[in-house]
Scaffold this motif. Structure first.
Motif, mmCIF file in Angstrom:
data_model
loop_
_atom_site.group_PDB
_atom_site.id
_atom_site.type_symbol
_atom_site.label_atom_id
_atom_site.label_comp_id
_atom_site.label_asym_id
_atom_site.label_seq_id
_atom_site.Cartn_x
_atom_site.Cartn_y
_atom_site.Cartn_z
ATOM 1 N N LEU A 1 5.503 6.173 -0.230
ATOM 2 C CA LEU A 1 6.190 4.971 -0.674
ATOM 3 C C LEU A 1 5.191 3.842 -0.836
ATOM 4 N N TYR A 2 5.509 2.928 -1.717
ATOM 5 C CA TYR A 2 4.620 1.808 -2.021
ATOM 6 C C TYR A 2 5.294 0.526 -1.549
ATOM 7 N N THR A 3 4.821 -0.013 -0.406
ATOM 8 C CA THR A 3 5.496 -1.146 0.201
ATOM 9 C C THR A 3 4.576 -1.893 1.155
ATOM 10 N N ASN A 4 5.094 -2.940 1.728
ATOM 11 C CA ASN A 4 4.453 -3.609 2.846
ATOM 12 C C ASN A 4 5.108 -3.017 4.092
ATOM 13 N N ARG A 5 4.337 -2.309 4.884
ATOM 14 C CA ARG A 5 4.887 -1.569 6.015
ATOM 15 C C ARG A 5 5.636 -2.469 6.995
ATOM 16 N N GLU A 6 5.057 -3.608 7.347
ATOM 17 C CA GLU A 6 5.684 -4.486 8.335
ATOM 18 C C GLU A 6 7.002 -5.061 7.823
ATOM 19 N N PHE A 7 7.046 -5.448 6.556
ATOM 20 C CA PHE A 7 8.279 -5.999 5.994
ATOM 21 C C PHE A 7 9.373 -4.930 5.958
ATOM 22 N N CYS B 1 10.857 -10.386 -1.248
ATOM 23 C CA CYS B 1 9.390 -10.434 -1.271
ATOM 24 C C CYS B 1 8.811 -9.113 -1.760
ATOM 25 N N LEU B 2 9.460 -8.028 -1.394
ATOM 26 C CA LEU B 2 8.989 -6.697 -1.771
ATOM 27 C C LEU B 2 9.431 -6.304 -3.180
ATOM 28 N N THR B 3 10.181 -7.166 -3.837
ATOM 29 C CA THR B 3 10.829 -6.878 -5.119
ATOM 30 C C THR B 3 11.690 -5.614 -5.029
ATOM 31 N N GLU B 4 12.405 -5.521 -3.923
ATOM 32 C CA GLU B 4 13.332 -4.420 -3.674
ATOM 33 C C GLU B 4 14.751 -4.983 -3.607
ATOM 34 N N LYS C 1 0.856 -1.183 0.000
ATOM 35 C CA LYS C 1 0.000 0.000 0.000
ATOM 36 C C LYS C 1 0.891 1.232 0.000
ATOM 37 N N SER C 2 0.272 2.390 -0.134
ATOM 38 C CA SER C 2 1.009 3.649 -0.044
ATOM 39 C C SER C 2 1.066 4.105 1.408
ATOM 40 N N PHE C 3 2.271 4.458 1.852
ATOM 41 C CA PHE C 3 2.503 4.983 3.197
ATOM 42 C C PHE C 3 3.511 6.121 3.092
ATOM 43 N N THR C 4 3.467 7.022 4.043
ATOM 44 C CA THR C 4 4.535 8.013 4.122
ATOM 45 C C THR C 4 5.725 7.355 4.805
ATOM 46 N N LEU C 5 6.884 7.935 4.589
ATOM 47 C CA LEU C 5 8.108 7.439 5.198
ATOM 48 C C LEU C 5 7.972 7.370 6.719
ATOM 49 N N SER D 1 36.276 2.944 8.255
ATOM 50 C CA SER D 1 35.379 3.944 8.849
ATOM 51 C C SER D 1 34.058 3.337 9.322
ATOM 52 N N GLY D 2 33.828 2.055 9.012
ATOM 53 C CA GLY D 2 32.597 1.409 9.447
ATOM 54 C C GLY D 2 31.948 0.600 8.339
ATOM 55 N N THR D 3 30.729 0.164 8.607
ATOM 56 C CA THR D 3 29.987 -0.682 7.675
ATOM 57 C C THR D 3 28.645 -0.035 7.374
ATOM 58 N N GLU D 4 28.258 -0.051 6.098
ATOM 59 C CA GLU D 4 27.008 0.572 5.667
ATOM 60 C C GLU D 4 26.197 -0.387 4.806
ATOM 61 N N PHE D 5 24.944 -0.599 5.213
ATOM 62 C CA PHE D 5 23.989 -1.378 4.435
ATOM 63 C C PHE D 5 22.931 -0.429 3.894
ATOM 64 N N ALA D 6 22.267 -0.830 2.808
ATOM 65 C CA ALA D 6 21.201 -0.011 2.229
ATOM 66 C C ALA D 6 20.132 -0.906 1.628
ATOM 67 N N PHE D 7 18.907 -0.373 1.577
ATOM 68 C CA PHE D 7 17.818 -1.077 0.900
ATOM 69 C C PHE D 7 16.890 -0.063 0.261
ATOM 70 N N THR D 8 16.196 -0.513 -0.792
ATOM 71 C CA THR D 8 15.331 0.382 -1.550
ATOM 72 C C THR D 8 13.868 0.185 -1.183
ATOM 73 N N ILE D 9 13.107 1.236 -1.413
ATOM 74 C CA ILE D 9 11.642 1.179 -1.365
ATOM 75 C C ILE D 9 11.153 2.054 -2.507
ATOM 76 N N HIS D 10 10.285 1.510 -3.327
ATOM 77 C CA HIS D 10 9.759 2.274 -4.452
ATOM 78 C C HIS D 10 8.749 3.321 -3.989
ATOM 79 N N LYS D 11 8.726 4.399 -4.721
ATOM 80 C CA LYS D 11 7.742 5.437 -4.447
ATOM 81 C C LYS D 11 6.367 4.945 -4.862
ATOM 82 N N SER D 12 5.370 5.516 -4.254
ATOM 83 C CA SER D 12 4.001 5.131 -4.558
ATOM 84 C C SER D 12 3.698 5.383 -6.022
ATOM 85 N N GLU D 13 3.115 4.392 -6.669
ATOM 86 C CA GLU D 13 2.791 4.507 -8.091
ATOM 87 C C GLU D 13 1.849 5.678 -8.352
ATOM 88 N N ARG D 14 0.975 5.951 -7.408
ATOM 89 C CA ARG D 14 0.019 7.041 -7.603
ATOM 90 C C ARG D 14 0.676 8.408 -7.493
#
Length: 189
Positions: free
Chosen positions: A68-74, A155-158, A31-35, A168-181
């Motif tokens: 953003l267009y995602t599954n909030r819990e995931f 599962c989120l196709t992200e 669904k669409s959610f704000t960040l 200097s440390g370790t950095e991970f990242a993940f994407t979330i697509h913006k809401s299609e609408r």
């Protein structure tokens, strides 16, 4: 003995979570959610936790109403796993940064800690089940967290990746697509 039972309970819980994710891969409603609707509760949790452990926690996520267009819990669970690891392995500097980068289609959430580097030869295996890059921290986990985060991201196709790991440390990242609408579609000329 209590520590071992605690670790075993944690391992079983994470194995059940991973199994559940794999069995429900096709059932990932978005669904669409704000960040802020997605991440505020996780950020508040780690703000308090880091304060208690005297870890510098800097969160610089956009305050706008980006949809953003995602599954909030995931998505929450992915950030929770990355922050949990950042706390466990933040090193002597005790610093964690959460930032975001945005492009036309998506946003990427970055979690960086000040901990020690994951050796380059171990980096290809960090999303593998039960893999622990630092065996000296075996009491801090069972090696399933990043595997769970990777499954959730799939599962989120992200995408979820190790951005970098150096002195200097370790950095991970993940994407979330913006809401299609709410994606801006350029006008045809």
């Amino acid at each position: 003995m209590l520590n071992e039972l605690d670790n075993l309970d944690h391992t079983i819980t994470e194995m059940l979570e991973l199994s559940k994710i794999q069995n429900e891969m096709s059932d990932c409603p978005k669904k669409s959610f704000t960040l802020s609707e997605i991440f505020d509760s996780v950020i508040h949790k780690y703000t308090a936790l880091c304060s208690d452990r005297e870890i510098i926690f800097i969160c610089d996520l956009p305050k706008n109403n980006l949809k953003l267009y995602t599954n909030r819990e995931f998505s929450r669970r992915i950030l929770d796993i990355l922050l949990d690891n950042a706390v466990k392995f933040c090193g002597k500097e005790k610093e964690i940064h959460v930032t975001a980068r945005e492009d036309a289609q998506q946003i990427s959430i970055h979690v960086k800690n000040s901990g020690c580097m994951i050796p380059p030869e171990k980096q290809p295996y960090i999303f593998t089940r039960f893999y622990q890059a630092d065996k000296s921290h075996h009491e801090k986990g069972c090696g399933l967290g990043l595997s769970i985060a990777s499954e959730l991201s799939g599962c989120l196709t992200e995408h979820l990746w190790l951005e970098r790991s150096d002195c200097s440390g370790t950095e991970f990242a993940f994407t979330i697509h913006k809401s299609e609408r709410f994606l801006h579609i350029p006008e045809k000329m």
